[in-house]
Structures are given as structure tokens and as C-alpha cells.
Design an enzyme around this catalytic site. Structure first.
Site, PDB file in Angstrom:
ATOM      1  CB  CYS A 200      -4.002   2.849  -2.194  1.00  0.00           C
ATOM      2  SG  CYS A 200      -5.438   3.630  -1.485  1.00  0.00           S
TER       3      CYS A 200
ATOM      4  CG  HIS B 200      -2.161   0.927   1.231  1.00  0.00           C
ATOM      5  ND1 HIS B 200      -2.100   2.221   1.636  1.00  0.00           N
ATOM      6  CD2 HIS B 200      -3.278   0.716   1.241  1.00  0.00           C
ATOM      7  CE1 HIS B 200      -3.183   3.003   1.392  1.00  0.00           C
ATOM      8  NE2 HIS B 200      -4.346   2.027   1.082  1.00  0.00           N
TER       9      HIS B 200
ATOM     10  CG  ASN C 262      -6.133   4.560   2.925  1.00  0.00           C
ATOM     11  OD1 ASN C 262      -5.201   5.078   2.133  1.00  0.00           O
ATOM     12  ND2 ASN C 262      -6.787   3.837   2.472  1.00  0.00           N
TER      13      ASN C 262
END
EC number: 2.3.1.180
Length: 322
Positions: free
Chosen positions: A112, A249, A279
């Protein structure tokens, strides 16, 4: 010399999976997911749609926004955990699909955090005169790594891609310059077991499935990301309060809110797409970046703060003036 963002692009697969769709085959509900994560839907790539296809579409949009063509590109960095093949790098596949000339192309894998890491690497190329037109792409098909019986993880992730074009730009050496102003990158390999995939070519010989200790990740995320944010702002020579837009993020809404609160960032400054994208790992920041530009909030000259945290653990932050 600064590396300046001159174009931003995004791509989302056409298939949308709602929370109610997931509730048909896993023990969950729309209310349960929204309350804990803020996520309402996610996009899912088609079975015959590799990550390079997602990256290719985002790259085309970014190049068009920058007024560039594939012929101008001399550097491609793809941040991904879910590349097409074990090798070659997905970046080289994107290079071929774009029809870009011979140049530099490779992948960065920091899960990520990958897009922030990739931006830092590309900044080094551009700011030092080694690239005149760089594509930095975050692209993921995270749904391919899901254990669809694990409601604690399968509801969290989606697929997509985002891209930016970086070009060299002259500046005065002040914080008013357009371009990358400061980075802070971190990693702590002792926290590997908090978030990982239980497979790999040199261990199991399989792709594996994503495993996560969500509560532990949350605890580390809020504290560690906040430190990196202040470090990046310090290197940039700006105060966090001076930032126009915070592009985090998109892990889940609780982490977004926790980090913003800890850093004293007004909620109105937060670009949040987690409800509609979920996500998307390395793709989440450029997807949110593109979203903020397209809806008219983010404008040329704005001071932006980007941050991410992923498996490893890895994390980092970046300050950039658009």
C-alpha cells in the site's frame, strides 16, 4: 530542478461490487462494513483483465492530461503487489502496450505504500536530469488475493489504477515551487506478521491469500503515519497546517480520520474515496488524487500531503505542490 506533476489519470474496472453483494456469500452486512470501515462498494477487475491493462488505461489518461504521448516517456515505474507475472516487471508490459520507446521500466513493491515509494524513486530520476517524462503508476487487482471466507479482509479491498506524469521544472528553491518538496519513507520488518500474503514463488509456490491483524495495523498506522507526515513536512519546510489537501492511502475511514485528527488536519481538507473505491493498495493515492482534480477541489498551485502504510510494515509521506 524539481520534478513536477503535470498530469494525473485513473482507471476503475466496470464491475462494481456492493456490500450487499458480498453479504450474499459471506457473513456480513452493509451496516457492519460501513460502520467499521466506511466502505460501501469496490470495483473488481474482470477475470481476463490483468493489472497491466488497468495501468495502461490510467497511464493513457495521465499522459493526455499532461499533453504528452507515449513517445515522450523515458521512465515507467509501476507500484504493484499483483503484477501480471512473476517476471518480467509489469512496467515493461505497460511500456509495450503504450508503445513507448526503449527506456527505463521497473516495478516497486511496497504494497500500500508502493506509490509513495515509487514517487520518491521517480523524483530522483527527474530531479537529477535522468528523465524528462516519467510515468509513475499504482495498479492493483487486490481482489485476486482475497480469502472470500474471511469477512475481516475480503470486504476491505478493491481493484484499480492511478498514474501521474512527472516532468522537470525550474524553481526558486522555495516552498512556493511546483513539484516534490519532501519525502519521509519508513519500514519495520519486525511487523511482517501483521499484514502479509501467505504465498510466494520461493516459499509455497502459490500466490497465497492476504492475512491481516486489523486492530494491530490500525494502532501502528495512526502513530507511524503521523510521524512520517511531520517528517516529510519538515523536510519540505512547511507546516502541516499549511497543506491545502490531504490525500491519504484509502485503507479505511477510521484510519483516515485518526491520522487527520492526530496531525490536526481539518476534515474538510481530506480527500476520501474509500467509500466508493475501498482499499486499492498502491492504486489508492493516485485514484484519490485524480478524483480530487476531476471534482474541482484540487487545483494547480495547491500544496498536497500524501501518505500511506502497507505490509512490511512500510509507510511514508510526501509533500508536493501541484
Amino acid at each position: 530542478m524539481r520534478s513536477v506533476v503535470t498530469g494525473v489519470g485513473a482507471y476503475l474496472p466496470s464491475k462494481v461490487v456492493t456490500n450487499d453483494d458480498l453479504a450474499k456469500f459471506v457473513d456480513t452486512s452493509d451496516e457492519w462494513i460501513v460502520e467499521r470501515t466506511g466502505i460501501r462498494q469496490r470495483h473488481q477487475a474482470a477475470d481476463d483483465q490483468p493489472v497491466s491493462d488497468l495501468a495502461f488505461e490510467a497511464a493513457k489518461e495521465a499522459l493526455a492530461a499532461a499533453g504528452k504521448t507515449a513517445a515522450d516517456v523515458d521512465l515507467i515505474i509501476v507500484a504493484t503487489t499483483t503484477g501480471d507475472l512473476t517476471f518480467p516487471a509489469t512496467a515493461t508490459i505497460v511500456q509495450r502496450k503504450l508503445g513507448a520507446p526503449v527506456g527505463v521500466a521497473f516495478d516497486v513493491q511496497a504494497v500500500c505504500s508502493g506509490f509513495v515509494y515509487a514517487m520518491s524513486v521517480a523524483d530522483g530520476f527527474v530531479a537529477r536530469g535522468h528523465s524528462k517524462c516519467a510515468l509513475v503508476i499504482g495498479a492493483e487487482a487486490m481482489t485476486r488475493l482475497m480469502d472470500w471466507s474471511d469477512r475481516g479482509t475480503c470486504v476491505l479491498f478493491g481493484d484499480g489504477a492511478g498514474a501521474i506524469v512527472l516532468e522537470p521544472g525550474e524553481g526558486e528553491g522555495t516552498t512556493d515551487d511546483r513539484g516534490m518538496l519532501g519525502f519521509a519513507l519508513r519500514a519495520d520488518g519486525t511487523k511482517q506478521d501483521l499484514l502479509y500474503v501467505d504465498g510466494g514463488p520461493s516459499t509455497t509456490g502459490t500466490v497465497g491469500k492476504l492475512r491481516m491483524l486489523g486492530n494491530q495495523v490500525f494502532k501502528h498506522a495512526v502513530v507511524n503515519i503521523s510521524e512520517a507526515i511531520h517528517a516529510a513536512a519538515g523536510k519540505a519546510g512547511v507546516a502541516v497546517a499549511d497543506v491545502d489537501w490531504f490525500i491519504p492511502h484509502q485503507a479505511n475511514q477510521r484510519i483516515l480520520q485518526g491520522v487527520a485528527h492526530r496531525c490536526g488536519i481539518d476534515e474538510e481538507k481530506v480527500i476520501s474515496t474509500v467509500a466508493i473505491h475501498a482499499n486499492t493498495s498502491a492504486a489508492s493515492i493516485p485514484l484519490a488524487f485524480a478524483h480530487g482534480i476531476k471534482d474541482g477541489r484540487i487545483k494547480k498551485g495547491d500544496l498536497l500531503l500524501l501518505e500511506a502504510m502497507g505490509g512490511g510494515l512500510t509507510w511514508g509521506a510526501c509533500v508536493v505542490r501541484l
